[in-house]
Design a protein around this motif. Structure first.
Motif, PDB file in Angstrom:
ATOM      1  N   PHE A   1       0.839  -1.203   0.000  1.00 24.96           N
ATOM      2  CA  PHE A   1       0.000   0.000   0.000  1.00 24.96           C
ATOM      3  C   PHE A   1       0.871   1.249   0.000  1.00 24.96           C
ATOM      4  CE2 PHE A   1      -2.586   3.325   1.867  1.00 24.96           C
ATOM      5  CZ  PHE A   1      -3.858   3.113   1.341  1.00 24.96           C
ATOM      6  N   TYR A   2       1.915   1.242   0.800  1.00 25.74           N
ATOM      7  CA  TYR A   2       2.821   2.395   0.914  1.00 25.74           C
ATOM      8  C   TYR A   2       3.408   2.743  -0.456  1.00 25.74           C
ATOM      9  CZ  TYR A   2       5.981   5.371   3.745  1.00 25.74           C
ATOM     10  OH  TYR A   2       6.629   6.425   4.330  1.00 25.74           O
ATOM     11  N   LEU A   3       3.975   1.755  -1.130  1.00 23.64           N
ATOM     12  CA  LEU A   3       4.651   2.012  -2.402  1.00 23.64           C
ATOM     13  C   LEU A   3       3.667   2.355  -3.516  1.00 23.64           C
ATOM     14  CD1 LEU A   3       7.367  -0.791  -2.259  1.00 23.64           C
ATOM     15  CD2 LEU A   3       7.689   1.659  -1.872  1.00 23.64           C
ATOM     16  N   GLN A   4       2.432   1.913  -3.395  1.00 18.28           N
ATOM     17  CA  GLN A   4       1.432   2.214  -4.411  1.00 18.28           C
ATOM     18  C   GLN A   4       0.759   3.566  -4.204  1.00 18.28           C
ATOM     19  OE1 GLN A   4      -0.980  -1.283  -3.963  1.00 18.28           O
ATOM     20  NE2 GLN A   4       0.303  -2.540  -5.317  1.00 18.28           N
ATOM     21  N   HIS A   5       0.859   4.133  -2.995  1.00 18.52           N
ATOM     22  CA  HIS A   5       0.169   5.386  -2.686  1.00 18.52           C
ATOM     23  C   HIS A   5       1.099   6.540  -2.325  1.00 18.52           C
ATOM     24  CE1 HIS A   5      -3.074   2.408  -2.322  1.00 18.52           C
ATOM     25  NE2 HIS A   5      -3.906   3.407  -2.545  1.00 18.52           N
ATOM     26  N   ALA A   6       2.400   6.266  -2.193  1.00 19.90           N
ATOM     27  CA  ALA A   6       3.335   7.326  -1.772  1.00 19.90           C
ATOM     28  C   ALA A   6       3.376   8.476  -2.768  1.00 19.90           C
ATOM     29  CB  ALA A   6       4.735   6.739  -1.570  1.00 19.90           C
ATOM     30  N   ALA A   7       3.280   8.179  -4.054  1.00 19.44           N
ATOM     31  CA  ALA A   7       3.356   9.238  -5.066  1.00 19.44           C
ATOM     32  C   ALA A   7       2.229  10.250  -4.893  1.00 19.44           C
ATOM     33  CB  ALA A   7       3.309   8.634  -6.466  1.00 19.44           C
ATOM     34  N   LYS A   8       1.061   9.794  -4.498  1.00 14.99           N
ATOM     35  CA  LYS A   8      -0.071  10.697  -4.297  1.00 14.99           C
ATOM     36  C   LYS A   8       0.017  11.418  -2.957  1.00 14.99           C
ATOM     37  CE  LYS A   8      -5.126  10.724  -3.832  1.00 14.99           C
ATOM     38  NZ  LYS A   8      -5.171  11.183  -2.424  1.00 14.99           N
ATOM     39  N   LEU A   9       0.440  10.695  -1.912  1.00 13.86           N
ATOM     40  CA  LEU A   9       0.428  11.264  -0.572  1.00 13.86           C
ATOM     41  C   LEU A   9       1.629  12.154  -0.282  1.00 13.86           C
ATOM     42  CD1 LEU A   9      -0.842   8.126   1.393  1.00 13.86           C
ATOM     43  CD2 LEU A   9      -2.130  10.207   0.875  1.00 13.86           C
ATOM     44  N   ALA A  10       2.766  11.878  -0.931  1.00 14.33           N
ATOM     45  CA  ALA A  10       3.977  12.654  -0.636  1.00 14.33           C
ATOM     46  C   ALA A  10       3.774  14.154  -0.815  1.00 14.33           C
ATOM     47  CB  ALA A  10       5.145  12.157  -1.489  1.00 14.33           C
ATOM     48  N   PRO A  11       3.218  14.642  -1.926  1.00 11.08           N
ATOM     49  CA  PRO A  11       3.040  16.088  -2.072  1.00 11.08           C
ATOM     50  C   PRO A  11       2.084  16.689  -1.042  1.00 11.08           C
ATOM     51  CG  PRO A  11       2.810  14.978  -4.191  1.00 11.08           C
ATOM     52  CD  PRO A  11       2.807  13.916  -3.133  1.00 11.08           C
ATOM     53  N   GLU A  12       1.139  15.882  -0.577  1.00 13.95           N
ATOM     54  CA  GLU A  12       0.166  16.379   0.393  1.00 13.95           C
ATOM     55  C   GLU A  12       0.810  16.693   1.738  1.00 13.95           C
ATOM     56  OE1 GLU A  12      -3.133  13.715   0.668  1.00 13.95           O
ATOM     57  OE2 GLU A  12      -3.551  13.756  -1.484  1.00 13.95           O
TER      58      GLU A  12
END
Length: 338
Positions: free
Chosen positions: A273-284
């Protein structure tokens, strides 16, 4: 800062047990205060999807987190620098195999109090003279004669912090080497509070914490003297970190997974889940995502349970791109398989 914990709790018990098709268990995480906001964001989103899992995220600094990780006290360590040789050695001695996974890019912002109206840019050489071991610079006008004759009060990450390790490697030229007479903390919020209350302050904090506190702090642009990284003074921002012009204070951040615990269903699901969602959550939360290719390679590395460090277990390395190292590793693996 040891003992500071965010406990994200929902119903469920056990360590990665399947009950009636519902994933349950717990995931124990500690380490870097820099990586904490991203891991916290991932954990919150993860538990919305898997309410039977409890994720606990602690903050004890990268080094403090590794101390727990190599003693098998945690499943995952947040790290704002690669694992150091002494930590790698302790892991081996304790039978801990680890999977190193880059999750985002971060910058280290050099900041002053907003009342500071004399400094807009510093060179890497000026920062080196300020921070090197046995530095005798204690006043602003010793940095540059045009600066006022005022005390220079320094603030920075504590020695258990990966931010401290990377900053010293990038600025002084040697990891863990600096003067000792500065206000230090592994808790970046403590540094923000100190700098925002001291008109004579100069400090360094993760870019994400500066972005959250722009009303309390003033960022200083950095000139590294290398025209290939952009001309002159470059301000820290997600854009300059992403395009490679903010040097040498841009760096990847990581999670380290205990390879044995990676087979636990709850831990495995969390990492995927982390590696699949980090791209979206990192900028937030103020970080710069890796490229899509880098995330794909990191996910492949996890699924193949590739252990060890792509940095050779040698700690902070300045100016490298994780996607290049991941590519080289895959090419090497494929070549060996043939």
């Amino acid at each position: 800062m040891a003992g500071v914990l965010l406990v994200l709790m929902v119903a469920g018990c056990g360590r990665g047990q399947q009950q009636e098709g519902q994933l349950t268990g717990s995931v124990q995480i500690d380490g870097s205060s820099t990586v904490y906001p991203l891991t916290e964001a991932v954990a919150e989103e993860f538990m919305k999807q898997y309410p039977g899992v409890r994720v606990t995220v602690g903050i004890s600094g990268t080094g403090g987190g590794f101390s727990k990780f190599v003693r098998k006290e945690t499943d995952i360590n947040d790290a704002s620098r690669p694992i150091r040789p002494v930590e790698d050695s302790l892991a081996r001695q304790n039978g801990v195999e680890y999977i190193e996974l880059p999750v985002a890019y971060d910058g280290i912002a050099v900041v002053v109090n907003p009342q500071n109206d004399w400094v807009e840019c510093l060179t890497v050489e000026e920062l080196r003279r300020i921070w090197e071991p046995n530095s005798t610079i204690t006043r602003w006008n010793q940095v540059r004669s045009s600066f006022p004759n005022r005390p220079l009060n320094l603030y920075g990450a504590g020695t258990d912090s990966g931010t401290y390790d990377y900053f010293t490697a990038a600025i002084v030229g040697e990891e863990h080497a600096s003067r000792s007479d500065f206000t230090a903390s592994e808790d970046d919020n403590v540094l923000v509070q100190g700098i925002s209350g001291d008109p004579n302050a100069l400090g360094f904090i993760p870019l994400a914490y500066y972005e959250e506190n722009m009303d309390k702090l003033k960022a200083v642009a950095i000139d590294d003297g290398n025209p290939d990284n952009g001309e002159g003074c470059i301000h820290p921002s997600p854009e300059t970190v992403n395009n490679g012009t903010y040097q040498p204070l841009a760096r990847p951040i990581f999670i380290y997974v205990n390879a044995e615990r990676a087979n636990d269903p709850a831990v495995e699901a969390f990492i995927e889940f982390y590696l699949q969602h980090a791209a979206k959550l990192a900028p937030e939360v103020g970080y710069v995502p890796l490229t899509a290719e880098a995330y794909e390679l990191a996910l492949e590395r996890f699924r193949n349970r590739v252990t060890g460090s792509i940095f050779g277990g040698e700690g902070s390395q300045v100016g490298v791109r994780v996607v290049d190292l991941l590519r080289l590793e895959r090419q090497s693996t494929e070549g060996t398989a043939e």
